[in-house]
Design an enzyme around this catalytic site. Structure first.
Site, PDB file in Angstrom:
ATOM      1  N   LYS A 148      -4.366 -38.642  21.212  1.00 40.81           N
ATOM      2  CA  LYS A 148      -1.943 -39.160  20.657  1.00 40.81           C
ATOM      3  C   LYS A 148      -1.891 -39.784  21.716  1.00 40.81           C
ATOM      4  CE  LYS A 148      -3.959 -34.899  17.803  1.00 40.81           C
ATOM      5  NZ  LYS A 148      -4.234 -33.968  17.791  1.00 40.81           N
TER       6      LYS A 148
ATOM      7  N   ARG B 249       4.294 -38.838  24.013  1.00 36.58           N
ATOM      8  CA  ARG B 249       3.920 -38.422  24.779  1.00 36.58           C
ATOM      9  C   ARG B 249       4.722 -39.526  25.677  1.00 36.58           C
ATOM     10  NH1 ARG B 249      -1.715 -35.083  23.361  1.00 36.58           N
ATOM     11  NH2 ARG B 249      -1.164 -34.509  21.470  1.00 36.58           N
TER      12      ARG B 249
ATOM     13  N   LYS C  50     -18.364 -27.272  15.663  1.00 37.82           N
ATOM     14  CA  LYS C  50     -18.202 -27.632  15.170  1.00 37.82           C
ATOM     15  C   LYS C  50     -18.486 -27.513  13.259  1.00 37.82           C
ATOM     16  CE  LYS C  50     -15.232 -31.424  17.098  1.00 37.82           C
ATOM     17  NZ  LYS C  50     -14.731 -32.306  17.242  1.00 37.82           N
TER      18      LYS C  50
ATOM     19  N   GLY D 147     -12.750 -36.370  22.332  1.00 38.85           N
ATOM     20  CA  GLY D 147     -13.771 -37.284  22.103  1.00 38.85           C
ATOM     21  C   GLY D 147     -15.188 -37.906  22.667  1.00 38.85           C
TER      22      GLY D 147
ATOM     23  N   GLU E   7      -7.081 -30.174  11.404  1.00 42.69           N
ATOM     24  CA  GLU E   7      -7.347 -31.633  11.494  1.00 42.69           C
ATOM     25  C   GLU E   7      -8.150 -32.483  10.502  1.00 42.69           C
ATOM     26  OE1 GLU E   7      -5.934 -32.133  16.523  1.00 42.69           O
ATOM     27  OE2 GLU E   7      -7.818 -32.232  15.564  1.00 42.69           O
TER      28      GLU E   7
ATOM     29  N   VAL F 224       0.031 -30.397  21.978  1.00 41.29           N
ATOM     30  CA  VAL F 224       0.946 -30.150  22.326  1.00 41.29           C
ATOM     31  C   VAL F 224       2.062 -31.458  21.645  1.00 41.29           C
ATOM     32  CG1 VAL F 224       1.001 -32.330  23.613  1.00 41.29           C
ATOM     33  CG2 VAL F 224      -0.716 -31.166  23.600  1.00 41.29           C
TER      34      VAL F 224
ATOM     35  N   ARG G  10      -5.245 -23.073  18.678  1.00 37.33           N
ATOM     36  CA  ARG G  10      -4.094 -23.233  19.885  1.00 37.33           C
ATOM     37  C   ARG G  10      -2.963 -23.588  19.817  1.00 37.33           C
ATOM     38  NH1 ARG G  10      -4.638 -27.945  21.500  1.00 37.33           N
ATOM     39  NH2 ARG G  10      -6.227 -29.240  21.311  1.00 37.33           N
TER      40      ARG G  10
HETATM   41  P1  ADP Z   1     -12.695 -34.290  19.590  1.00 37.39           P
HETATM   42  O1  ADP Z   1     -12.312 -32.851  19.244  1.00 37.39           O
HETATM   43  O2  ADP Z   1     -13.435 -34.991  20.743  1.00 37.39           O
HETATM   44  O3  ADP Z   1     -11.021 -34.936  19.811  1.00 37.39           O
HETATM   45  P2  ADP Z   1     -12.725 -35.069  16.560  1.00 37.39           P
HETATM   46  O4  ADP Z   1     -13.348 -34.496  15.600  1.00 37.39           O
HETATM   47  O5  ADP Z   1     -10.370 -34.176  17.060  1.00 37.39           O
HETATM   48  O6  ADP Z   1     -13.001 -34.907  17.901  1.00 37.39           O
HETATM   49  O7  ADP Z   1     -12.244 -36.335  16.456  1.00 37.39           O
HETATM   50  C1  ADP Z   1     -11.497 -36.992  17.787  1.00 37.39           C
HETATM   51  C2  ADP Z   1     -11.051 -38.195  16.974  1.00 37.39           C
HETATM   52  O8  ADP Z   1     -12.186 -39.404  16.053  1.00 37.39           O
HETATM   53  C3  ADP Z   1     -10.065 -39.076  15.389  1.00 37.39           C
HETATM   54  O9  ADP Z   1      -8.733 -37.975  15.705  1.00 37.39           O
HETATM   55  C4  ADP Z   1     -10.629 -39.349  14.454  1.00 37.39           C
HETATM   56  O10 ADP Z   1      -9.297 -40.506  15.041  1.00 37.39           O
HETATM   57  C5  ADP Z   1     -11.589 -39.771  15.690  1.00 37.39           C
HETATM   58  N1  ADP Z   1     -12.867 -39.439  13.900  1.00 37.39           N
HETATM   59  C6  ADP Z   1     -13.309 -38.142  14.331  1.00 37.39           C
HETATM   60  N2  ADP Z   1     -14.478 -37.719  12.963  1.00 37.39           N
HETATM   61  C7  ADP Z   1     -14.242 -39.399  12.694  1.00 37.39           C
HETATM   62  C8  ADP Z   1     -14.973 -39.827  10.946  1.00 37.39           C
HETATM   63  N3  ADP Z   1     -15.668 -39.343  10.630  1.00 37.39           N
HETATM   64  N4  ADP Z   1     -14.399 -40.843  10.852  1.00 37.39           N
HETATM   65  C9  ADP Z   1     -12.974 -41.688  11.505  1.00 37.39           C
HETATM   66  N5  ADP Z   1     -12.898 -41.650  12.387  1.00 37.39           N
HETATM   67  C10 ADP Z   1     -13.080 -40.254  13.026  1.00 37.39           C
END
Ligand code: ADP
Length: 449
Positions: free
Chosen positions: A237, A337, A116, A165, A275, A294, A291
């Protein structure tokens, strides 16, 4: 030319890929664990190979067994679906080293976006707005303290290798930074074998809005609009819709174009999702998924473009054959879902499905591998189906969703269907007025009543 695709996945997505292949005249090979011997993806595929015992680490993640299955059956391409090996750069490399086509991006792009920190730097250089945060990795706690002063509180400590997460910790104030830093690092190390972390400003009330892209190997890139995936529980989600109820036409076109130009610069191929968190009218990149997602059907419903078919075509080296101007968006689509889980406690509920009845009618789609008598195994993800509807307007889609939810019958196991039946009557949800924390607040309020 692709003539035989090995589908390295299970459940609804394996079936989804099988369907696209059949409509293209391509033969399919299913792989399965011992637990999935009777599964629908195995029954429908032209050929099937058992690749190992129940645990996914020994079957669906077993690269040597999957490559052996390709060789035995003479498959010339592999589709990884989502989850499992879909974002494993080594797998993509191995497939290609065996002179087969990996239906996905290059291993180099999977690797880049899987880190990331590197991903943020790459997309930012290509013109995509990112969440403000530390300049790359924070190597020590001292580093983190220094960097946090610039980022401000509250902030998130996030794992470079993060996913699902995990490896993410909130620090509300400076005094909690050390605790969050250490916890995120430890969790990331345990989950991903990589403890690199970075800091990111914590956005209080964002929406999760993601942009779908599609690129061929001839430099043609289109964006297919956005999906709003803000209805989440524990960062997972639950319901997705397209278009987002929050965006104006101008905002949609603007972010789509930024993404299209950036993806062209990066030289990406295949489908991908950028995203974003969206707050006060601003977009902030969080990650790219390299990829099929879902929730891809909601995009298919509003664009009338079969994303799996396009994946296969571009992997075979074909040109898209259309440009951004040819992509049109029509109506509104919503996906629920359906998990084999209790609709309130979310406790997993594997077991035997007694009755099963799929909803039908105009613009109702159920992507599922269920059938009456099927035993949902306890070893895998609890997603058992996706109910997708399309309507001319969001209101029309909601009416259709309520109707379709009333028709679906799954007995013998608990499902999340009752959750959607209640959700659809909520006035805020009906207005599309929600952020990424809304569903958890709603669930808490429901539990108190
Ligand atoms: P992962 O790859 O573990 O799913 P993400 O970076 O896509 O992690 O983040 C997953 C979720 O976490 C996001 O959809 C959002 O709900 C929350 N999130 C991530 N970054 C932030 C941020 N900077 N501020 C607030 N919420 C965040």
């Amino acid at each position: 030319m692709i003539t035989k695709v090995l589908i390295a996945n299970r459940g609804e997505i394996a079936l989804r890929i099988h369907r696209a292949c059949k409509e293209m005249g391509i033969a399919t090979v299913a792989v399965h664990s011992e637990a999935d011997r009777e599964a629908m993806h195995v029954r429908l595929a032209d050929e099937s190979v058992c690749i190992g015992p129940n645990a996914s680490s020994e079957s669906y993640l077993n690269i040597p067994a999957i490559i052996a299955a390709c060789e035995i059956t003479g498959a010339d391409a592999v589709h990884p679906g989502y989850g499992f090996l879909s974002e494993n750069a080594r797998f993509a490399d191995i497939v290609e080293a065996h002179d087969m086509i990996f239906i996905g991006p290059s291993a180099a792009h999977i690797k880049l976006m899987g880190d990331k920190i590197a991903a943020k730097a790459a997309v930012s250089a290509a013109g995509i707005p990112v969440v403000p945060g530390s300049k790359g990795e924070v190597l020590t706690l001292e580093d983190a303290v220094k960097s946090a002063k610039k980022v401000g509180f509250p902030l998130l400590v996030k794992a470079a290798a993060g996913g699902g997460g995990r490896g993410m910790r909130l620090a509300q104030k400076a005094e909690y930074l050390a605790e969050s830093y250490n916890a995120a690092k430890q969790e990331a190390l345990a989950a991903f074998g990589d403890g690199s972390v970075y800091l990111e400003r914590y956005l209080g009330k964002p929406r999760h809005i993601e942009v779908q892209v599609l690129a061929d190997t001839h430099g043609n890139v289109v964006h297919l609009g956005e999906r709003d995936c803000s209805l989440q529980r524990r960062n997972q989600k639950i319901l997705e819709e397209a278009p987002s109820p929050a965006l104006t036409e101008e905002q949609r076109t603007e972010i789509g174009e930024i993404v299209r130009v950036a993806i062209t610069k990066i030289g990406y191929r295949g489908v991908g999702t950028i995203e974003f968190l969206w707050e006060n009218g601003e977009f902030f990149f969080i990650e790219m998924n390299t990829r099929l997602q879902v929730e891809h059907p909601v995009t298919e419903m509003i664009t009338d473009i079969d994303l799996v078919r396009e994946q296969i075509r571009v992997a075979a080296g074909e040109e898209l054959g259309y440009t951004q101007d040819d992509v049109t968006f029509s109506g509104h689509s919503i996906e629920c879902r359906i998990n084999a889980e209790h609709a309130r406690t979310f406790a997993p509920s594997p077991g035997k499905v007694c009755d099963f009845h799929a909803p039908g009618g105009l613009n109702v789609r159920l992507d599922s591998a269920l059938f009456a008598g099927y035993s949902i195994p306890p070893y895998y993800d609890s997603l058992i189906g996706k109910l997708i509807v399309h309507g001319k307007s969001r209101k029309g889609a909601l009416m259709r969703l309520r109707r379709a939810l009333g028709e679906i019958v799954i007995t013998g196991v608990e499902t999340t269907i009752p959750l959607f039946v209640d959700l659809i009557d909520d006035p805020e949800f009906q207005e599309g007025d929600y952020d990424i924390h809304w569903l958890e607040r709603w669930l808490e309020a429901q539990a108190e009543n």
